[in-house]
Design an enzyme around this catalytic site. Structure first.
Site, short mmCIF file in Angstrom:
data_model
loop_
_atom_site.label_atom_id
_atom_site.label_comp_id
_atom_site.label_asym_id
_atom_site.label_seq_id
_atom_site.Cartn_x
_atom_site.Cartn_y
_atom_site.Cartn_z
N GLU A 102 -12.76 -2.36 12.04
CA GLU A 102 -12.74 -1.64 10.76
C GLU A 102 -13.87 -2.09 9.83
OE1 GLU A 102 -9.03 -2.01 8.62
OE2 GLU A 102 -9.83 -1.01 6.84
N ASP A 128 -8.43 -9.16 4.11
CA ASP A 128 -8.22 -8.01 5.00
C ASP A 128 -9.29 -7.90 6.08
OD1 ASP A 128 -7.30 -5.74 6.14
OD2 ASP A 128 -7.85 -4.39 4.51
N GLU A 156 0.82 -1.21 0.00
CA GLU A 156 0.00 0.00 0.00
C GLU A 156 0.86 1.26 0.00
OE1 GLU A 156 -2.80 -0.66 3.26
OE2 GLU A 156 -4.14 -1.70 1.86
C1 GCV Z 1 -2.73 0.38 8.44
C2 GCV Z 1 -6.13 -2.17 5.33
C3 GCV Z 1 -6.61 -0.97 6.11
C4 GCV Z 1 -5.48 0.04 6.27
C5 GCV Z 1 -4.31 -0.65 6.97
C6 GCV Z 1 -3.89 -1.85 6.13
C7 GCV Z 1 -2.78 -2.63 6.81
O1 GCV Z 1 -5.85 -1.82 4.02
O2 GCV Z 1 -7.71 -0.42 5.48
O3 GCV Z 1 -5.96 1.11 7.03
O4 GCV Z 1 -3.23 0.23 7.13
O5 GCV Z 1 -5.00 -2.71 5.96
O6 GCV Z 1 -3.11 -3.55 7.54
O7 GCV Z 1 -1.63 -2.32 6.59
#
Ligand code: GCV
Length: 625
Positions: free
Chosen positions: A334, A306, A231
């Site tokens: 989340e 995720d 990411e």
């Molecule tokens: C901390 C997902 C979440 C992100 C998070 C990522 C990760 O994409 O939406 O907020 O980033 O996982 O675990 O690195």
């Protein structure tokens, strides 16, 4: 209901006397408000006990080999435990996704307790940090990663490290080590080197010196957590190097001091762009098995995508046979209604352990749900997830029910040690109330799956914030693996993601990605065919016609409608249970949970209505064909 209330009246009076209706705002968590409850305890050190922080409780005598064990034993005694108990995992760590400006990524309980604009001081004072430490210690948590995995290079500057030292000093008396998330590009970003290439001598030296600096300040520092080439975060790929090159370079810097590197396997869209997202971690890491230093631990999320409300387990746990591994669970909700929905997560984590034996893991990390809110977690019942994480990290064999019972008693019905009330409760309405609240908690995660994404549907959330439904979500300028339509693939012929080895005989259907082959037997075979795939994962692994016949005899479309409605029905029942609980719960917490439940119910209905309308537009169309 009236009968229930009348028969409960004497209990209401006695509850008043042992303080269940004392004014409460949730800030106490499950902890005793007054440590004098420990006075009647005798604490003994005993060198002959196993060499860990376990304890033995016999009546009012707590025995342990270490001071830390005595501390754990005191809280265990308070829960009513008797006998001997030892920690299962040696690493029981909270991961805070807290940013240095005080915001929290995926945090739903206010700003950070550690950080705020400017490096000085603590937003809630040091007493908040100490209370946090006590809460963690009371359930056996022994580590805390203090900052977001999307880490700022600033974290490793002197001013911030001095603050980390202060936090470490506050947590140490409670047996909690501090760890830091580090940005792989730090030396370059801070202007100390020209590159962050892990094979560059200057880069290696910089990390070695940084490790020395940290350990001088914090001799028991735990180590680093790293999100690399994921990411948008920098990592070894930026220099043509592997995850092993990157992790080992950091591991070498920490090794002389006994530190560890927790290297995350949450990767997609970097090296294997275009491949089914759920397969990419195995594609990226399997070939590196056996190449990591012994102080590197691969940290993987429980599911391959995720933190969805339900995912099959992540097959990387099957594939890495020579690498030390730990699991990352998400305590903050989340994808499960965030700060608004009541979702008790222990059943989800137990489900994971039923596929991935705890014996395969060195540790457990939990993405924390703690913030500066008065009640710490936003929703009073979200405290139960922090509690459950700690208890399972100590003993993954505990049942979701045992843990929920413990938490309910200490949080809502405290005043005596848990075990002392059991007999009296057995015949009482309080017992009925406990059972209803318990049942609400135990059913809540499955309800969430039903009203959000039943039958293996996944990631059909609104973009970015992941709160409501957006099954029609598609943005041409976004990576396709962020778009809900990529995951459900609904059209007038059918629905679901074909991850089997078979191609679907349906117009326009994509070929199977073969993700089932990353699993060990028997799951590899079971998941590969719709006839043997458990229905809870059906649309995760298969693309099927709307008329597909389910075990219930319903068609797939009828089953989806049934499950969405069932989920909403469950939340309606939670609202009813909470209404009945009103006389037994202190006013503030009752009202706050009640308000959350109203939102919860409204959201569950929205999920059902939006999803059924959208999927129905295809399913009903298919009928007319
Ligand atoms: C901390 C997902 C979440 C992100 C998070 C990522 C990760 O994409 O939406 O907020 O980033 O996982 O675990 O690195």
């Amino acid at each position: 209901m009236k009968r229930f209330l009348l028969s409960a009246l004497p209990l209401v009076i006695s509850l008043l006397s042992f303080s269940a209706l004392r004014a409460e705002d949730g800030s106490r968590l499950w902890l005793p408000s007054d440590t004098s409850v420990f006075k009647s305890l005798t604490l003994r050190l005993d060198n002959s006990m196993p060499a860990d922080d376990g304890y033995r409780i016999n009546g009012n005598v707590v025995t342990a080999r270490t001071q830390q064990g005595l501390l754990y034993g005191r809280y265990a005694w308070l829960r009513g435990e008797q006998g001997e108990s030892h920690p299962y995992f040696s690493l029981r760590i909270l991961n805070h996704w807290d940013n240095l400006d005080g915001s929290i990524e995926r945090g739903y309980a206010g700003p950070s307790i550690f950080w705020a604009e400017g490096v000085e001081g603590f937003p809630g004072g040091t007493s908040t940090i100490t209370r946090y430490a006590e809460a963690c210690a009371s359930i056996g948590i022994n580590g805390s990663v203090l900052n977001n995995v999307n880490a700022s290079p600033k974290m490793l500057t002197r001013a911030y490290l001095l603050k980390v030292k202060t936090i470490a000093d506050l947590l140490r008396p409670w047996g909690i080590k501090v760890y830091l998330s580090v940005n792989f590009g730090s030396p370059k970003a801070l202007g100390a080197t020209k590159t962050a290439d892990p094979l560059d001598r200057n880069v290696q030296r910089w990390w070695q010196r940084k490790a020395q600096e940290i350990y001088k300040l914090i001799p028991d520092f735990g180590g680093f957590l790293v999100k690399a080439n994921s990411e948008g975060q920098p990592g070894p790929f930026d220099y043509g190097r592997s995850h092993a090159d990157g992790a080992n370079m950091l591991a070498d810097a920490l090794k002389p001091f006994g530190g560890i590197v927790m290297w995350r396997s949450f990767v997609y869209g970097a090296k294997h762009k275009g491949e089914d997202r759920v397969m990419q971690a195995v594609s990226e890491f399997a070939g590196l098995d056996g190449q990591f230093r012994d102080n590197v631990i691969l940290q993987s999320k429980n599911g391959p995508l995720d933190f969805q409300p339900r995912e099959p387990y992540a097959p990387i746990f099957d594939q890495m046979k020579k690498t030390t591994q730990m699991a990352e669970l998400q305590i903050t909700q989340e994808y499960l209604g965030q700060g608004e929905h009541l979702a008790y997560l222990a059943p989800m984590w137990k489900e994971f352990f039923s596929f991935v034996a705890p014996s395969k893991l060195k540790g457990i990390a939990g993405v924390a749900n703690v913030g500066l809110d008065r009640n710490w977690c936003g929703h009073h019942f979200a405290q139960a997830n922090w509690y459950a994480f700690g208890r399972l990290a100590w003993n993954p064999a505990l049942s979701s029910e045992e843990i929920a019972k413990e938490w309910l008693k200490q949080t809502f019905f405290y005043g005596e040690k848990s075990s002392e009330k059991t007999a009296a409760e057995a015949n009482s309405s309080l017992f009925t109330l406990h059972s209803s609240l318990l049942s609400m908690m135990l059913r809540s995660r499955e309800a969430c799956v039903d009203y959000m994404m039943p039958l293996g549907l996944h990631h059909i959330f609104k973009f970015d914030h992941h709160m409501g439904p957006e099954p029609d979500g598609f943005k041409a300028d976004y990576p396709i693996e962020w778009c809900p339509v990529y995951y459900h693939k609904a059209d007038k012929w059918g629905i679901g993601f074909n991850r089997s080895t078979h191609n679907t005989e349906m117009p326009g259907a994509e070929n199977g990605t073969g993700a089932t082959q990353q699993y060990r037997e028997p799951y590899c075979k079971l998941y590969d065919s719709p006839s043997t795939c458990p229905e809870q994962y059906l649309l995760w692994f298969h693309h099927l016609p709307w008329t597909y016949r389910m075990l219930s005899g319903r068609t797939l479309w009828e089953e989806l409608q049934f499950r969405y409605n069932r989920g909403v029905g469950e939340v309606e029942d939670f609202v009813r249970i909470w209404q009945e609980a009103r006389p037994y719960i202190d006013a503030q917490r009752w009202q706050e949970v009640d308000a959350k439940l109203q939102t919860h119910l409204r959201d569950a209905r929205e999920w059902r209505d939006v999803c059924l309308k959208y999927f129905g537009s295809f399913a009903e169309d298919s009928k007319s064909k």
